[in-house]
Each structure stands twice: as C-alpha cells, then as structure tokens.
Design a protein around this motif. Structure first.
Motif, PDB file in Angstrom:
ATOM      1  N   SER A   1       0.804  -1.223   0.000  1.00 40.70           N
ATOM      2  CA  SER A   1       0.000   0.000   0.000  1.00 40.70           C
ATOM      3  C   SER A   1       0.836   1.272   0.000  1.00 40.70           C
ATOM      4  O   SER A   1       0.289   2.378   0.072  1.00 40.70           O
ATOM      5  CB  SER A   1      -0.940   0.005   1.202  1.00 40.70           C
ATOM      6  N   GLY A   2       2.171   1.131  -0.069  1.00 45.04           N
ATOM      7  CA  GLY A   2       3.032   2.308  -0.144  1.00 45.04           C
ATOM      8  C   GLY A   2       3.690   2.696   1.151  1.00 45.04           C
ATOM      9  O   GLY A   2       4.373   3.733   1.212  1.00 45.04           O
ATOM     10  N   GLY A   3       3.519   1.884   2.194  1.00 45.70           N
ATOM     11  CA  GLY A   3       4.188   2.154   3.459  1.00 45.70           C
ATOM     12  C   GLY A   3       5.625   1.673   3.434  1.00 45.70           C
ATOM     13  O   GLY A   3       6.021   0.856   2.601  1.00 45.70           O
ATOM     14  N   HIS A   4       6.415   2.168   4.378  1.00 46.38           N
ATOM     15  CA  HIS A   4       7.839   1.838   4.419  1.00 46.38           C
ATOM     16  C   HIS A   4       8.088   0.573   5.220  1.00 46.38           C
ATOM     17  O   HIS A   4       7.540   0.396   6.307  1.00 46.38           O
ATOM     18  CB  HIS A   4       8.637   2.990   5.038  1.00 46.38           C
ATOM     19  N   VAL A   5       8.939  -0.305   4.690  1.00 40.50           N
ATOM     20  CA  VAL A   5       9.390  -1.510   5.372  1.00 40.50           C
ATOM     21  C   VAL A   5      10.911  -1.458   5.416  1.00 40.50           C
ATOM     22  O   VAL A   5      11.563  -1.368   4.366  1.00 40.50           O
ATOM     23  CB  VAL A   5       8.911  -2.785   4.647  1.00 40.50           C
TER      24      VAL A   5
ATOM     25  N   PRO B   1       2.330   1.887  -5.468  1.00 36.33           N
ATOM     26  CA  PRO B   1       1.399   1.608  -4.362  1.00 36.33           C
ATOM     27  C   PRO B   1       0.048   1.129  -4.877  1.00 36.33           C
ATOM     28  O   PRO B   1      -0.500   1.668  -5.840  1.00 36.33           O
ATOM     29  CB  PRO B   1       1.274   2.967  -3.661  1.00 36.33           C
ATOM     30  N   ALA B   2      -0.468   0.108  -4.242  1.00 29.19           N
ATOM     31  CA  ALA B   2      -1.699  -0.527  -4.706  1.00 29.19           C
ATOM     32  C   ALA B   2      -2.926   0.221  -4.215  1.00 29.19           C
ATOM     33  O   ALA B   2      -2.991   0.656  -3.065  1.00 29.19           O
ATOM     34  CB  ALA B   2      -1.751  -1.979  -4.237  1.00 29.19           C
ATOM     35  N   GLN B   3      -3.907   0.333  -5.086  1.00 26.00           N
ATOM     36  CA  GLN B   3      -5.226   0.820  -4.690  1.00 26.00           C
ATOM     37  C   GLN B   3      -6.123  -0.327  -4.241  1.00 26.00           C
ATOM     38  O   GLN B   3      -7.130  -0.110  -3.587  1.00 26.00           O
ATOM     39  CB  GLN B   3      -5.869   1.560  -5.856  1.00 26.00           C
TER      40      GLN B   3
ATOM     41  N   GLY C   1      -3.591   0.516   8.418  1.00 26.08           N
ATOM     42  CA  GLY C   1      -2.626   1.403   7.777  1.00 26.08           C
ATOM     43  C   GLY C   1      -2.781   1.428   6.273  1.00 26.08           C
ATOM     44  O   GLY C   1      -2.699   2.493   5.643  1.00 26.08           O
ATOM     45  N   ALA C   2      -3.008   0.261   5.674  1.00 22.75           N
ATOM     46  CA  ALA C   2      -3.207   0.198   4.231  1.00 22.75           C
ATOM     47  C   ALA C   2      -4.451   0.966   3.813  1.00 22.75           C
ATOM     48  O   ALA C   2      -4.438   1.696   2.802  1.00 22.75           O
ATOM     49  CB  ALA C   2      -3.297  -1.259   3.777  1.00 22.75           C
ATOM     50  N   MET C   3      -5.530   0.817   4.564  1.00 26.51           N
ATOM     51  CA  MET C   3      -6.758   1.535   4.238  1.00 26.51           C
ATOM     52  C   MET C   3      -6.566   3.041   4.382  1.00 26.51           C
ATOM     53  O   MET C   3      -7.087   3.820   3.578  1.00 26.51           O
ATOM     54  CB  MET C   3      -7.895   1.043   5.128  1.00 26.51           C
ATOM     55  N   ALA C   4      -5.798   3.455   5.390  1.00 27.50           N
ATOM     56  CA  ALA C   4      -5.530   4.879   5.558  1.00 27.50           C
ATOM     57  C   ALA C   4      -4.744   5.441   4.388  1.00 27.50           C
ATOM     58  O   ALA C   4      -4.850   6.632   4.060  1.00 27.50           O
ATOM     59  CB  ALA C   4      -4.769   5.110   6.867  1.00 27.50           C
ATOM     60  N   ARG C   5      -3.949   4.587   3.736  1.00 29.92           N
ATOM     61  CA  ARG C   5      -3.218   5.013   2.539  1.00 29.92           C
ATOM     62  C   ARG C   5      -4.062   4.873   1.281  1.00 29.92           C
ATOM     63  O   ARG C   5      -3.557   5.092   0.167  1.00 29.92           O
ATOM     64  CB  ARG C   5      -1.919   4.207   2.424  1.00 29.92           C
ATOM     65  N   GLY C   6      -5.330   4.471   1.416  1.00 31.52           N
ATOM     66  CA  GLY C   6      -6.257   4.461   0.290  1.00 31.52           C
ATOM     67  C   GLY C   6      -6.473   3.127  -0.376  1.00 31.52           C
ATOM     68  O   GLY C   6      -7.140   3.058  -1.412  1.00 31.52           O
ATOM     69  N   ALA C   7      -5.937   2.043   0.195  1.00 32.37           N
ATOM     70  CA  ALA C   7      -6.078   0.730  -0.430  1.00 32.37           C
ATOM     71  C   ALA C   7      -7.321   0.013   0.075  1.00 32.37           C
ATOM     72  O   ALA C   7      -7.553  -0.065   1.287  1.00 32.37           O
ATOM     73  CB  ALA C   7      -4.844  -0.125  -0.150  1.00 32.37           C
TER      74      ALA C   7
END
Length: 650
Positions: free
Chosen positions: A332-336, A345-347, A371-377
């Motif tokens: 989802s575009g978060g940092h690892v 980043p995936a929608q 966290g993924a949903m907060a980034r729009g996924a």
C-alpha cells in the motif's frame, strides 16, 4: 479428487489458553491478559517467534537492544531453560529478528515452546508496563482450494482464447442456460460476476492491484509487466526455499510443495500422506484478475490492463503473520525497513489467505490493514473454506476488509464457503459438484478456470496450462478485479477518488440478489461488475458512514426513501448495546448490522426496528465487538430525529 482443507492460522481461544496458564499462575491480572493475543494458538502446538508491540515513547520502542533485554528478563521470570522440560541449566536464548513496518518487534527463542510455555512467556512479557501487546508469530496459509482433477484440465494454449467458454464465472449471472466445457448437462448461470459485460468499456487501466499470495510463475497468458516489480517478502529461508534468509526483489513463485523432506517433517509433523505438490495458488488468483484477453491463448482476466504486483508471502508450510503484515504495508506504499519502497502503491490488495482467530483492530494483522486503508487501499480477503462463521477467521474478520464468500454457477452458497455477518459480498468461486451440491458428480461448471503450471515442484519443471480450482480464494480475485474496474471508471468520469469505505459500500449496495435465500448469510448478494461500476461512478450515493460516539446523539433529517448510514465501534468486553431513534418529526425505520453496512433497504440487516413513527429501538445485551453499522431509512419525510447509540464498557 481429495478434498483440500482450508489450512488455518493457528489459534487458541483466550478462555482455553488462560485456563491452563492460570493453573500455574493465578496472579495474572486482567490488564496483563488483555495485552496477549491467544486467539491465534488453537492448532499450532509449538512456538518460537513472538511479535511484541511496545508503547510509543518507551525505550524498547526505539531500541532493539532494550527490546531484547525486556524479553530476556521475561524468560528469566518465566523460568524457561534452553532444554525442554529442564529445571536447571542455561536460560532460553532470545534473538531480536527485526522491526515490523507497523512498529512492533519480532523476536525468536532458541527452541520451540509448547503452549503452556509460550503462554507463560507472553504473560511475563506483558507484565512490563512498556508493552502494549504481544502475540505469537504464527503461520497463515493460502485458502486451499478444491482442485479439478488433471484429467479435466484443458491443457495448454488454445487459439482465440477458446478456454473462455469454461469461464462461466466471468459471464453475467442472469440465468442463461449454458453447457460448460466437457459437461453433458447444462446449468442456469445465476452465479457469474458479469465481468465480461464490462470489458467493452473497462479493463483496469491506470489501477494497481497487489496480490499477496504464493507469488506468480512466468506464464504466457498473464499480464506480467509488473511481476518483477513485486517482492518476495518471506524472510525465513526454509519457508522461501532460497539459499539464505532475507527478502528478494520480484514476486516470483519458487514453489510451495510439502510432499518431500524436510517439509514432511517440519510442515506436516511427519505425516507424509498430508503433503501436497506445489499449488501455483498465487498464479491462479493472478489470472482471474489479469490474464491477457483476446491474445488467442488460454483464459481471460477481469482487469487485464491493471498493474498487478505479485507479493510472495506464502511458501513451504505457509507464511508468517509478520511477513504478511509487512507485505500489506509495503503493497500500500508504506515503508518496510531493509527494502526499497514500493514505487507502485496498490489501490486494491487481494489476499486469498488466512486462518483461525478473530481479528481485532489492535492485532498485528488488524493494524497493518488499517494502515493500508488509511493510505487508500481497499483490502479484499477470502472468507475461508471451512463452512464456518468467518468471524472466527483472520484476516476475514479484520475491521474494514471486504470479506468474500463463494457461490457456484447456480448462485447457491458453495458448501465449503464460510459465512456470517462479517462477510461483505459473495462472488463466483465454484460449487464443484453438479447443481452446487455438497457431493456427487464433479463438473467443469463447478470450478473457476485460470492460469497454473503443470509442475509438481519448481515452475521450471512444468509448462503453463489452464487449471480449475474452487474456493473463496477464487471468489476473492473476482471482487478485487471488479474493484479495479470501479476505480478506473471513477477516474475516467473525473470524480474524486473513493475511499475504501465508499468502495465497500458501493459493493454492498450494488450486489445482485441471490436467486434463493442462502442457508447461511454470505453478504449483501452476489457481486455484479456493471452494477458495482455504476454505484462507484454515482459516488454521491456512496456516502461514508457517520461515526457515532456512545451516549452522544446525532441529528438526522431527510426525505422518504433516504438512507443515512452511521457506525459505532464497540470495544471488546462491552455489553448492553442500545441503538435508538427518537424525537423530531416524520417516520423512520432502524436497521443494524455488525461488520458490514446493511443494504439500502435494510433487507440484509442483522437487526431491525420498523414501528410506525420515530421511536425505534434495537437492544443487544451480549455484544460482539467491532464496527456496528446503523441505517436510518425514511418511511416518510423526517426532520431533527435523534440517532443514539449506547454501550456499557468494561
């Protein structure tokens, strides 16, 4: 064909786990037990990996050394030794492995612990005020589908996509009678997704979908332009099959077979008969979303021009919760830490995996998904194949996900499909047997047809073929692909991007009615591509839910037929939930559903109050935790109606 079982994430109900722990230590406080997730321990018997979340601002949160010292001290208090059943000798060793993307720490013990030892250790870890939560890092698995026998496979390439006639699941579920593949009997297609009717206008262009699964093979009928941009997120070399620990660029499937040593011993407790060849599960899922259309070979995909990013999180034995959580964040575009950020980043995130254990927002999986949903996924997950309530499965019960059940060609609930109030929508996954019965004669119309390999181990030992599978893991990519079409349509219409909550509500409101009432609830209806696209384009009717606070009234006004959606988040342990409307003018009805919004007419609500006037009430003494959706529907024009939710927190 042997029935493949839905391999579960290991889970132990809290009441069972702590009954044994309390026998040894009756001083454990309720505050300590509340920090420990024992729901994921039911079927695993040994544990050597633990995920610990330290509170913000603590030294342990920012220091691996301090975190390791914290766990080492807990080992000492628990009196655990390096040798099993020892009463003296060297202390159990602790190694810090890494920091998860959500901020938690993964540690590993020098030997595997039995349930009682693991519970005792987690209790001692949780006694530290710096600790917010602790849970074992257990294996999730691909939702193991029922596989069509090899004799039923149409084999390799076929000209002009001539395997598309097998794909009843892509065609409209309008009752058209059709004969599928080699079947001698025709069936009325009420279970199809209608994806093919959307293809003249939409193909997923401009949308990125991440598939978290076993990875993908090189297959001539797949849109794999972005397969190399994926990632193998499996850290453990035994699980990945690579030579060394660590993660690797590219989302390629190296195989997940368990029918040879050392996998028979390590994955199956020495039960050789339970071993399986490589599943190519991720490739089959991938093909449902992005098989290449009109290329004169194989099958067709729902969103053939979407950017599909394969992420390998499942290998030999399954995949650890920690790796899957990091996969969700990275997708989802978060940092690892330790790998480059995802440039795509995936929608939409599609996960046909899971296991036992109710998922709470505070759990590792729940936190990663939030966290993924907060980034729009939008996160789409399989309900599971155990014919059980999906509320006891993870990640199907995680707050905010789109949980998908399975129907066959007749539109009937597939006999294996999980069900319940946490299911959002149903989709074609295959019923296996004629007329979607629970036994009998297997038919081509009983399976979903997509892309696999003929190899039993590594992909380079086989050829690319079309194969049949049936399960909620195949229903899931149908929804994921349709969500991609919805997002594409909204973009082309020039409308504002929809939130995951709006996407979910659009799916609920546009779902096609079941041809007959299912024997168990499996969501708002059967996903329908064109209806879902229309609901997404008309985004003004896809209003997000309005948050309610316990004891604080909201004011509702509207016209006859208007539907206003509210949400109240009920914590674990709460009781006496009361939902009410009162005061104002006009006439309203009140509907409620846990986990998913009710349909706009309230027809699939778990509870309702439809008395004349505005004084409606729904009362639940025993309350399941999670999001409860409250729908107020105008029977007549209404104004200044109070909407009130109350619960008793403990």
């Amino acid at each position: 064909m042997n029935r493949s079982q839905y391999l579960c994430l290991t889970a132990l109900a809290a009441a069972i786990g702590f009954a044994s722990a309390h026998a040894a230590d009756t001083t454990v406080s309720a505050d300590v037990t509340a920090k420990i997730n024992t729901r994921t321990m039911q079927k695993t018997t040994q544990f050597d990996r633990f995920i610990i979340t330290y509170r913000n601002g603590t030294t342990e949160r920012s220091s691996a050394t301090a975190a390791t010292q914290n766990v080492t001290a807990a080992v000492s208090r628990a009196k655990l030794h390096a040798s099993a059943n020892a009463t003296a000798g060297s202390a159990l060793g602790v190694t810090w492995k890494r920091k998860l993307a959500i901020g938690s720490d993964l540690v590993r013990t020098s030997r595997k612990l039995d349930r009682n030892e693991a519970l005792t250790l987690m209790q001692q870890i949780a006694t530290d005020p710096a600790v917010a939560a602790v849970e074992p890092d257990v294996m999730l698995h691909a939702v193991k589908d029922y596989v069509a026998p090899a004799s039923a496979s149409p084999g390799g390439s076929a000209p002009n996509d001539t395997n598309f006639p097998l794909q009843w699941h892509m065609r409209p579920g309008n009752g058209t009678v059709e004969k599928v593949g080699r079947d001698t009997t025709s069936f009325a297609n009420w279970g199809g997704s209608g994806a093919s009717s959307a293809w003249p206008n939409y193909d997923g262009s401009g949308v990125t979908v991440a598939v978290i699964d076993t990875g993908v093979i090189i297959h001539g009928d797949l849109n794999e332009d972005y397969a190399g941009a994926g990632y193998d997120m499996i850290n453990d070399s035994f699980v990945s099959g690579r030579a060394a620990d660590g993660r690797s660029p590219g989302g390629w499937d190296l195989g997940d077979w368990t029918n040879t040593e050392p996998y028979i011993t390590e994955c199956l407790d020495g039960n050789a008969s339970a071993g399986e060849a490589s599943s190519w599960h991720g490739s089959h899922v991938f093909g449902n979303i992005a098989a290449v259309n009109n290329n004169g070979t194989g099958v067709d995909g729902i969103a053939t021009h979407a950017k599909v990013i394969p992420i390998r999180a499942l290998g030999h034995c399954g995949g650890y919760t920690s790796d899957i959580a990091d996969s969700i964040t990275w997708a989802s575009g978060g940092h690892v830490d330790g790998i480059p950020d995802n440039p795509n980043p995936a929608q939409v995130i599609s996960m046909s995996l899971g296991g036992d254990g109710t998922c709470l927002a505070s759990d590792v999986s729940g936190t990663a998904i939030a966290g993924a949903m907060a980034r729009g996924a939008t996160v789409v997950v399989a309900a599971g194949n155990d014919s059980e309530d999906a509320s006891s499965h993870t990640p199907a019960s995680c707050p905010g996900v789109v949980a998908v059940a399975s129907v066959g060609i007749t539109g009937k609930r597939a006999f294996y499909s999980n069900y319940g109030s946490t299911v959002t929508v149903a989709a074609p996954g295959g019923g296996i047997y004629a007329n979607d019965a629970s036994s009998g004669t297997q038919v081509d119309a009983g399976f979903v047809w997509s892309t696999v390999s003929s190899s039993t181990t590594t992909p380079d030992q086989g050829t690319s073929v079309t194969g049949g599978m049936a399960g909620t893991s195949q229903a899931t990519p149908h929804v994921s692909g349709i969500v991609a079409l919805m997002i594409e349509a909204v973009n082309e219409a020039g409308h504002a991007t929809l939130t995951p909550d709006q996407i979910r509500l659009a799916l609920v409101n546009s779902a096609r009615n079941f041809p007959n009432t299912p024997d168990h609830p499996i969501g708002a209806g059967i996903v329908d591509a064109n209806a879902a696209i229309s609901a997404a384009i008309n985004y003004n009717s896809v209003a997000p839910s309005i948050a309610l606070t316990s004891g604080v009234a909201a004011i509702a006004s509207g016209k006859a037929g208007d539907a206003i959606l509210y949400r109240i988040d009920v914590p674990t342990g709460a009781t006496n939930l009361t939902l009410r409307t009162l005061g104002g003018t006009g006439d309203v009805s009140l509907f409620a559903k846990r986990g998913n919004p009710p349909s706009n007419d309230g027809g699939n609500a778990d509870f309702k109050s439809v008395k004349p006037g505005n004084s409606e009430s729904i009362v639940q003494t025993t309350v399941s935790p999670g999001s409860w959706y409250v729908l107020v529907v105008g029977v007549k024009d209404f104004a200044n109606v109070q909407v009130l939710a109350n619960y008793t927190a403990h």
